[in-house]
Design an enzyme around this catalytic site. Structure first.
Site, short mmCIF file in Angstrom:
data_model
loop_
_atom_site.label_atom_id
_atom_site.label_comp_id
_atom_site.label_asym_id
_atom_site.label_seq_id
_atom_site.Cartn_x
_atom_site.Cartn_y
_atom_site.Cartn_z
N HIS A 95 0.86 -1.20 0.00
CA HIS A 95 0.00 0.00 0.00
C HIS A 95 0.88 1.23 0.00
O HIS A 95 2.11 1.13 0.04
CB HIS A 95 -0.91 0.01 1.24
CG HIS A 95 -0.16 0.16 2.53
ND1 HIS A 95 0.38 -0.90 3.21
CD2 HIS A 95 0.18 1.25 3.28
CE1 HIS A 95 1.01 -0.48 4.31
NE2 HIS A 95 0.89 0.82 4.37
N HIS A 109 -5.29 -2.12 4.60
CA HIS A 109 -5.20 -0.90 3.79
C HIS A 109 -4.64 -1.23 2.42
O HIS A 109 -3.65 -1.96 2.31
CB HIS A 109 -4.38 0.22 4.42
CG HIS A 109 -3.15 -0.22 5.19
ND1 HIS A 109 -2.51 -1.41 5.01
CD2 HIS A 109 -2.44 0.42 6.16
CE1 HIS A 109 -1.48 -1.49 5.83
NE2 HIS A 109 -1.42 -0.40 6.54
N HIS A 142 4.77 7.39 2.56
CA HIS A 142 5.60 6.20 2.39
C HIS A 142 4.95 5.20 1.44
O HIS A 142 3.73 5.16 1.29
CB HIS A 142 5.91 5.53 3.73
CG HIS A 142 4.75 4.85 4.39
ND1 HIS A 142 3.98 5.45 5.37
CD2 HIS A 142 4.21 3.62 4.22
CE1 HIS A 142 3.04 4.61 5.76
NE2 HIS A 142 3.14 3.49 5.08
N HIS A 193 2.23 -0.50 15.00
CA HIS A 193 1.18 0.51 14.90
C HIS A 193 -0.04 0.02 15.67
O HIS A 193 -0.46 -1.13 15.51
CB HIS A 193 0.72 0.69 13.45
CG HIS A 193 1.73 1.25 12.51
ND1 HIS A 193 2.45 2.39 12.77
CD2 HIS A 193 2.12 0.85 11.28
CE1 HIS A 193 3.24 2.65 11.73
NE2 HIS A 193 3.07 1.72 10.82
N TYR A 237 9.64 2.28 9.63
CA TYR A 237 9.69 3.35 8.63
C TYR A 237 11.15 3.75 8.44
O TYR A 237 11.88 3.95 9.43
CB TYR A 237 8.96 4.60 9.11
CG TYR A 237 7.46 4.58 9.09
CD1 TYR A 237 6.73 3.79 8.22
CD2 TYR A 237 6.75 5.41 9.96
CE1 TYR A 237 5.34 3.81 8.21
CE2 TYR A 237 5.36 5.44 9.96
CZ TYR A 237 4.66 4.63 9.08
OH TYR A 237 3.29 4.65 9.08
N GLU A 263 8.21 1.72 4.04
CA GLU A 263 7.87 0.91 5.21
C GLU A 263 8.09 -0.55 4.87
O GLU A 263 7.77 -1.00 3.77
CB GLU A 263 6.40 1.12 5.58
CG GLU A 263 5.96 0.30 6.80
CD GLU A 263 4.47 0.49 7.16
OE1 GLU A 263 3.63 0.56 6.23
OE2 GLU A 263 4.16 0.57 8.35
#
Lengths: 311, 311, 311, 311
Positions: free
Chosen positions: C154, C201, C216, C248, C257, C267
């Site tokens: 993503h 995501h 990112h 996260h 990151y 990432e």
């Protein structure tokens, strides 16, 4: 000195039926580093994170098995002392001259009651682990060549008279008994796991009629993920697996048993707890080896090959 | 005996500002097992896989920090011998009577040049790890209470004169130096990691003006997944994290530093390699502690709190 | 067909300041496979386990950032339908001819209200993942070249008008909202995580004054051990890390990151849960991004760079 | 909408020989959450991270096996459309009224050519996963009750006419074929893995003479460490293991097969890759199932029970 006497397994000389096939297995599949070949044609290898010159020596021979298993001791004074102690205990010893194995000092060799040749030595050339001595990285590319264990960890040997072997290792060599499997009648030990450190085993024995047999040479991995990766690499290379991936109830180690091309069993494993000499020993009933989960904790079964296949 | 002298870290007495708050942290969040309370009101805890009665003792006090850090030695003869050796070396020792700590034998206490109280003892009641002695399971429910480390592994202490401390630990107590950080001028050691075993550290010191300070008490986990779980549990319980999850370049250990409710730092970590006394020591330059990745290998930075926050 | 419309992120064209330096990063450190270079000098790469020709295209330019981010759709009829739907919604679209990107069919390009160029396409040459189609192994050597993520997963983009972006993605492109961070006043969304699948995501946005910015590009790993390995490899190669390893709270993903040599953040992560369109959306308060653990669950802090550094 | 039609496996009704023994297994050992019991005495359970009311329903009966396996579809319009499509395809359907299963809307039931009852439904009460909707933690205590999988992932069913089953699932229900095992003569499929998502399987079938049989119900774990933990918990609770821990070559999933107290096989697994409908299908030769590593990649053997033991 808190760590004295016998420090750790140092080297094992293994017989393979075809040398180059053996080298391909131990170097390219298991992922040891080849560090030398000698005039006799023996091939020397080490695990990437070992510091000394070699831990596995391959010798071509007509039948598979183990020639000798050796422990590194603290220093030369310790070597002399242990030799004297062995002789005082009634064990004949032989001095193998420095250099007979590449980059290795004098060795004291003796036969134990199970029919195995054991060696002690104090000196082997430090060649390092490929990392810088100043500000090192935690690992290098070599850590991912093949299965890539960090060290030769221990071996399991089969032979007669393991009560006498236990006595020798504990009374003369400074080992202690960590775990044991009782005989079916509960009167003696069918198998013993011995430590000279806080490893759960530096050497282990199973009572067996035929002397001098090798059950497996064992190599240490650092995670259960690495055990899966080892299983995958074995399969990719058609290495026949005996048992695993699984967990031993005995030692709690997480393991695969497999065979090298000559039929010598080897283990890649991780984990297990860390005992100390003041810990109460753990006991397994003879049935506990199988249905108690001693050999294969998840499956609680005694795989037939465990007691029958040795080299 | 191959494992002799000083075996391992045994117990640490930690000062907390509020006893019940401390107990909730060490028992319910960190997941130690409470094993007793004494007449002074001190609370005794152990990690689930430890065999002896207690490894962490909490004492309520006005300021946080460490009262003493103790090592278990092989036996009473060793205790006597080490006491005599300490005295011969010029160190004053004190005998604390058996029972002053619950279920604990006589302790030999002495102050080291960094201003810390160190103890040796030979006897502490074996209470077991909650597993059967015959055909045990590899773990129990208690292994999942809170973070649930397997053992008190080591501590890092801050104080002056660590060169003298190193000399005392290596010349009298049988430790060896595994890793060190050089002073900025490279002439001495700013930090030292010492082992009495094949652990990468049983105790460590950083040169620091103020004597007798605690940097952290460290607890061992068994996998990097458990380090993540520890991080989650800390966050769920509002435990403030100092650094991590990350890997130390020094020792290769994979770690979290965090603070107990009284401000005492503790570490939960896994991994690191296993050295032996014959290994070449690893050296870090002073800059290597930060930009060389010694403290935080992924981020290669010297977190400011590392050198400044102690109790 | 249960999976229809937009299938997944397909490719991203990234601007790097020095092409060969960029290639070394994405190919040798991140471990993507280089699959081609075109007449314009653009370099094409893919993750080892992706099946189509390319997912990351590097273009040398004066400033870093993202040229466009593209999704693969089910087939050409879907492409036509979505183009018509976009136009009916009032979005201008442009057809980029087949072959403008190597081995890639016609693309429908449009600008979204955040100022980003988004593309849809139905065809890209299937080049496989290097495994046999008959009786494949689970992975190959290429899986261990550098960090070696399995896929481009993503991206997170920064720009204005994300309420309008959300409307476009959910009403026209078939995405649904999985998680969101509220604005400080709670009246709108400061950040949104959108899925066209059961990934947590497929694309995400943060409200930001300047249009068209890249926060990112994200690559998927398969375990937390691989996240540690990625951290080690970054450090070995002096890749500057922004945040991590950590988890996260948002998405539960476990992450690092870091920055490529041109300053584009990327990432490497694993995990997170798998939502479905019928799931209740998860909401984070604005403070929840920091002290609620949304960004960094263990440390519960809002790293300053998260909101300020984009390309 | 990109995710349309059939979303995912929703619930399975399983026959157990003794209800309370079954509940103890699925709730206390497997670690599902009990969410209700109905007037018929059926017990409803869900995995901790599932959002809907129930995924496993236990019914006491004289013989073990599966009553029906159900998929949740996007919405009621989808349910009507798929029902019409099934009927147009020549499949008889039956409407089961809302409430016949607790907290579950109307279901469309039909028999497929392998003799299994399949259901579709659009509504089941969302009860959440025990985490807050605002600023949630990544997991809770319930995530560590027993084996604690995150979801009911798929099932493998045995019956005749799987070519016709495949046609029905792909032509009417929107699934696609991800992997298959050829018949010994290579002319047809002996086994098929079907997905309605980017999971490597939402349902799978093996050609088998007897209709309507269950091979296993499968539950998803999040790491290989959790697979080991599952193995340990199974052994602690005397759950008989069929195969594993190991990796399937097919799907790459890492797995244990074991039996519930009634003899129904269940799987706990992690991993596998994520396919999309445009991916080339993976094919296994019939021998590939065994010696090709399809079933057991490390051991490359066809465990006899795989083809013979079903309920």
């Amino acid at each position: 000195m808190a760590m004295t006497g016998v420090l750790r397994p140092g080297h094992a000389q293994i017989r393979v039926l075809d040398l180059e096939e053996g080298v391909r297995h131990y170097r390219d599949v298991l992922g040891l580093v080849e560090t030398g070949r000698d005039a006799q044609g023996r091939v020397y290898l080490k695990c990437w994170d070992e510091r000394d010159h070699s831990s596995v020596i391959l010798r071509q021979a007509d039948r598979a098995g183990i020639d000798f298993f050796a422990f590194k001791v603290l220093d030369k004074a310790t070597l002399d002392k242990l030799e004297a102690d062995l002789q005082a205990y009634g064990v004949s010893t032989e001095r193998i001259p420095a250099g007979e194995l590449l980059e290795t000092g004098e060795r004291v060799r003796f036969e134990i009651p199970s029919g195995h040749q054991i060696e002690l030595y104090a000196e082997k050339k430090a060649v390092g682990n490929g990392l810088q001595v100043l500000n090192p990285a935690p690992w290098t590319k070599a850590s991912e060549n093949g299965i890539a264990p960090v060290r030769l960890d221990h071996c399991l040997l089969y032979g007669p008279n393991i009560a006498a072997v236990q006595k020798l290792f504990t009374e003369v060599l400074g080992f202690y008994l960590v775990e044991r499997v009782l005989t079916p009648d509960g009167a003696g030990n069918a198998a013993i796991w011995l430590s000279c450190s806080h490893k759960v085993h530096d050497i282990a024995f199973v009572e067996h009629a035929e002397p001098g047999k090798l059950h497996h040479l064992s190599f240490l991995l650092e995670s259960w993920d690495e055990v899966l990766r080892a299983a995958d690499i074995m399969s990719m290379n058609n290495v026949p697996i005996d048992i695993g991936p699984t967990r031993h109830g005995i030692t709690r180690g997480c393991t695969i048993y497999a065979w090298d091309p000559s039929g010598n069993r080897f283990e890649t494993f991780m984990g297990g707890y860390q005992p100390y000499p003041d810990y109460e020993m753990t006991t397994w009933s003879f049935d506990g080896l199988g249905s108690g989960g001693g050999l294969d904790y998840p499956q609680r079964k005694l795989h037939e090959t465990f007691l029958s296949v040795v080299t």
